[in-house]
Scaffold this motif. Structure first.
Motif, PDB file in Angstrom:
ATOM      1  N   SER A   1       0.807  -1.224   0.000  1.00 36.40           N
ATOM      2  CA  SER A   1       0.000   0.000   0.000  1.00 36.40           C
ATOM      3  C   SER A   1       0.835   1.266   0.000  1.00 36.40           C
ATOM      4  O   SER A   1       0.442   2.279  -0.596  1.00 36.40           O
ATOM      5  CB  SER A   1      -0.939   0.003   1.214  1.00 36.40           C
ATOM      6  OG  SER A   1      -1.863  -1.062   1.124  1.00 36.40           O
ATOM      7  N   ASP A   2       1.986   1.248   0.670  1.00 34.26           N
ATOM      8  CA  ASP A   2       2.796   2.466   0.730  1.00 34.26           C
ATOM      9  C   ASP A   2       4.178   2.273   0.100  1.00 34.26           C
ATOM     10  O   ASP A   2       5.118   2.999   0.411  1.00 34.26           O
ATOM     11  CB  ASP A   2       2.936   2.968   2.162  1.00 34.26           C
ATOM     12  CG  ASP A   2       3.577   1.937   3.086  1.00 34.26           C
ATOM     13  OD1 ASP A   2       3.931   0.844   2.592  1.00 34.26           O
ATOM     14  OD2 ASP A   2       3.737   2.232   4.287  1.00 34.26           O
ATOM     15  N   ALA A   3       4.282   1.276  -0.800  1.00 35.42           N
ATOM     16  CA  ALA A   3       5.558   1.018  -1.467  1.00 35.42           C
ATOM     17  C   ALA A   3       5.573   1.644  -2.852  1.00 35.42           C
ATOM     18  O   ALA A   3       4.525   1.901  -3.454  1.00 35.42           O
ATOM     19  CB  ALA A   3       5.797  -0.483  -1.570  1.00 35.42           C
ATOM     20  N   SER A   4       6.760   1.859  -3.386  1.00 35.35           N
ATOM     21  CA  SER A   4       6.892   2.402  -4.737  1.00 35.35           C
ATOM     22  C   SER A   4       8.178   1.886  -5.364  1.00 35.35           C
ATOM     23  O   SER A   4       9.044   1.319  -4.690  1.00 35.35           O
ATOM     24  CB  SER A   4       6.907   3.939  -4.710  1.00 35.35           C
ATOM     25  OG  SER A   4       8.012   4.406  -3.950  1.00 35.35           O
ATOM     26  N   GLY A   5       8.272   2.074  -6.682  1.00 33.53           N
ATOM     27  CA  GLY A   5       9.490   1.718  -7.379  1.00 33.53           C
ATOM     28  C   GLY A   5       9.834   0.241  -7.289  1.00 33.53           C
ATOM     29  O   GLY A   5       8.961  -0.630  -7.357  1.00 33.53           O
ATOM     30  N   ASP A   6      11.121  -0.036  -7.110  1.00 32.65           N
ATOM     31  CA  ASP A   6      11.586  -1.417  -7.068  1.00 32.65           C
ATOM     32  C   ASP A   6      11.022  -2.180  -5.876  1.00 32.65           C
ATOM     33  O   ASP A   6      10.779  -3.390  -5.973  1.00 32.65           O
ATOM     34  CB  ASP A   6      13.112  -1.456  -7.013  1.00 32.65           C
ATOM     35  CG  ASP A   6      13.761  -1.024  -8.317  1.00 32.65           C
ATOM     36  OD1 ASP A   6      13.043  -0.974  -9.338  1.00 32.65           O
ATOM     37  OD2 ASP A   6      14.974  -0.734  -8.312  1.00 32.65           O
ATOM     38  N   VAL A   7      10.820  -1.485  -4.761  1.00 32.04           N
ATOM     39  CA  VAL A   7      10.260  -2.150  -3.576  1.00 32.04           C
ATOM     40  C   VAL A   7       8.850  -2.622  -3.875  1.00 32.04           C
ATOM     41  O   VAL A   7       8.466  -3.755  -3.550  1.00 32.04           O
ATOM     42  CB  VAL A   7      10.270  -1.207  -2.356  1.00 32.04           C
ATOM     43  CG1 VAL A   7       9.516  -1.844  -1.184  1.00 32.04           C
ATOM     44  CG2 VAL A   7      11.702  -0.882  -1.951  1.00 32.04           C
ATOM     45  N   ARG A   8       8.066  -1.761  -4.530  1.00 33.88           N
ATOM     46  CA  ARG A   8       6.708  -2.150  -4.895  1.00 33.88           C
ATOM     47  C   ARG A   8       6.708  -3.359  -5.826  1.00 33.88           C
ATOM     48  O   ARG A   8       5.934  -4.291  -5.642  1.00 33.88           O
ATOM     49  CB  ARG A   8       5.988  -0.980  -5.592  1.00 33.88           C
ATOM     50  CG  ARG A   8       4.534  -1.319  -5.908  1.00 33.88           C
ATOM     51  CD  ARG A   8       3.928  -0.457  -6.978  1.00 33.88           C
ATOM     52  NE  ARG A   8       2.584  -0.959  -7.270  1.00 33.88           N
ATOM     53  CZ  ARG A   8       2.340  -2.011  -8.047  1.00 33.88           C
ATOM     54  NH1 ARG A   8       3.347  -2.658  -8.613  1.00 33.88           N
ATOM     55  NH2 ARG A   8       1.093  -2.426  -8.241  1.00 33.88           N
ATOM     56  N   LEU A   9       7.602  -3.347  -6.804  1.00 37.46           N
ATOM     57  CA  LEU A   9       7.661  -4.448  -7.756  1.00 37.46           C
ATOM     58  C   LEU A   9       8.050  -5.753  -7.071  1.00 37.46           C
ATOM     59  O   LEU A   9       7.498  -6.818  -7.385  1.00 37.46           O
ATOM     60  CB  LEU A   9       8.666  -4.119  -8.866  1.00 37.46           C
ATOM     61  CG  LEU A   9       8.784  -5.139 -10.002  1.00 37.46           C
ATOM     62  CD1 LEU A   9       7.441  -5.308 -10.704  1.00 37.46           C
ATOM     63  CD2 LEU A   9       9.844  -4.693 -10.994  1.00 37.46           C
ATOM     64  N   ALA A  10       8.983  -5.692  -6.127  1.00 38.87           N
ATOM     65  CA  ALA A  10       9.405  -6.884  -5.397  1.00 38.87           C
ATOM     66  C   ALA A  10       8.244  -7.468  -4.585  1.00 38.87           C
ATOM     67  O   ALA A  10       8.019  -8.685  -4.569  1.00 38.87           O
ATOM     68  CB  ALA A  10      10.584  -6.555  -4.486  1.00 38.87           C
ATOM     69  N   ILE A  11       7.501  -6.609  -3.918  1.00 41.00           N
ATOM     70  CA  ILE A  11       6.355  -7.075  -3.122  1.00 41.00           C
ATOM     71  C   ILE A  11       5.264  -7.613  -4.035  1.00 41.00           C
ATOM     72  O   ILE A  11       4.679  -8.677  -3.769  1.00 41.00           O
ATOM     73  CB  ILE A  11       5.805  -5.938  -2.243  1.00 41.00           C
ATOM     74  CG1 ILE A  11       6.857  -5.482  -1.229  1.00 41.00           C
ATOM     75  CG2 ILE A  11       4.538  -6.383  -1.516  1.00 41.00           C
ATOM     76  CD1 ILE A  11       6.505  -4.193  -0.511  1.00 41.00           C
TER      77      ILE A  11
END
Length: 229
Positions: free
Chosen positions: A142-152
């Motif tokens: 919900s509060d991730a972006s970029g590479d972190v969001r893609l990993a999750i």
């Protein structure tokens, strides 16, 4: 020489005492690509010990799975436990290359029947753990972006897909095999999950919540799981 003839030739050369052999995977299914390999399972009476071996033969990459009846059963049981019928499909959904005593056709039919029967249902604890894990991933996304969001997102869609499939009594998978299973079961859900992974908005969360809704929704407060020591 076509793939079937090459596979048969290879088995005869490497395992002249084989009781049976099967050609499975994408070549047997008829959806092989330019990078597909020959998945060959070989049945022996005894030694050598069960093994997996990769090689190249006449320009083809080859995966050899060498087994006895006992080791085939062992890995088929592991397939059942993880709800991913890899070994059962390699033998069941195959072309019989060699069958010296009838065991090739017999085992092919046995494992094909197990594939058709589907996996055992999720236990209450297994279902709750999946819902809990997915809920935590949604919160992280919900509060991730970029590479972190893609990993999750890459983990979340797979856990959601496993819930969708196993909750419906369908086999699961990994990687492209998991996507193939979801698409075969529900093409719209597969498209929604993949669209959500690529998007930078909440589409993946919406798609996952849609799957969770059939199993009680998100789960956090009240979740308990006893340790198995």
């Amino acid at each position: 020489m076509d793939a079937l003839d090459l596979a048969h030739q290879l088995v005869r050369e490497l395992y002249p005492d084989a009781r049976a052999a099967w050609l499975g995977g994408s070549v047997a299914r008829g959806d092989a690509s330019s990078t597909s390999d020959l998945d060959i399972t070989v049945l022996l009476d005894g030694p050598p010990a069960p093994m997996r071996k990769s090689l190249e033969h006449a320009g083809w990459p080859v995966e050899l799975f060498v087994h006895t009846e006992k080791s085939l059963r062992y890995f088929a049981d592991k397939d059942q436990d993880r709800r991913q019928p890899t070994m059962m499909r390699l033998v069941g959904e195959s072309v019989v290359l060699l069958d010296t005593d009838g065991c090739g056709a017999r085992l092919q039919q046995e494992y094909l029947a197990e594939v058709a029967a589907g996996p055992k249902p999720l236990s209450v604890d297994e279902l709750d753990l999946l819902r809990y894990t997915i809920t935590n991933l949604i919160d992280d996304l919900s509060d991730a972006s970029g590479d972190v969001r893609l990993a999750i997102a890459s983990v979340l869609w797979q856990d959601a897909a496993r819930l969708l499939l196993t909750g419906a009594g369908r086999w699961s998978g990994t990687g492209k095999g998991l996507l193939r299973e979801v698409a075969a079961y529900d093409g719209a859900q597969a498209a929604a999950l993949m669209d959500g992974v690529r998007a930078e908005d909440d589409r993946l969360i919406v798609a996952v919540d849609h799957i969770l809704a059939d199993y009680g929704g998100r789960l956090f407060a009240g979740f308990e799981l006893a340790a198995k020591l």
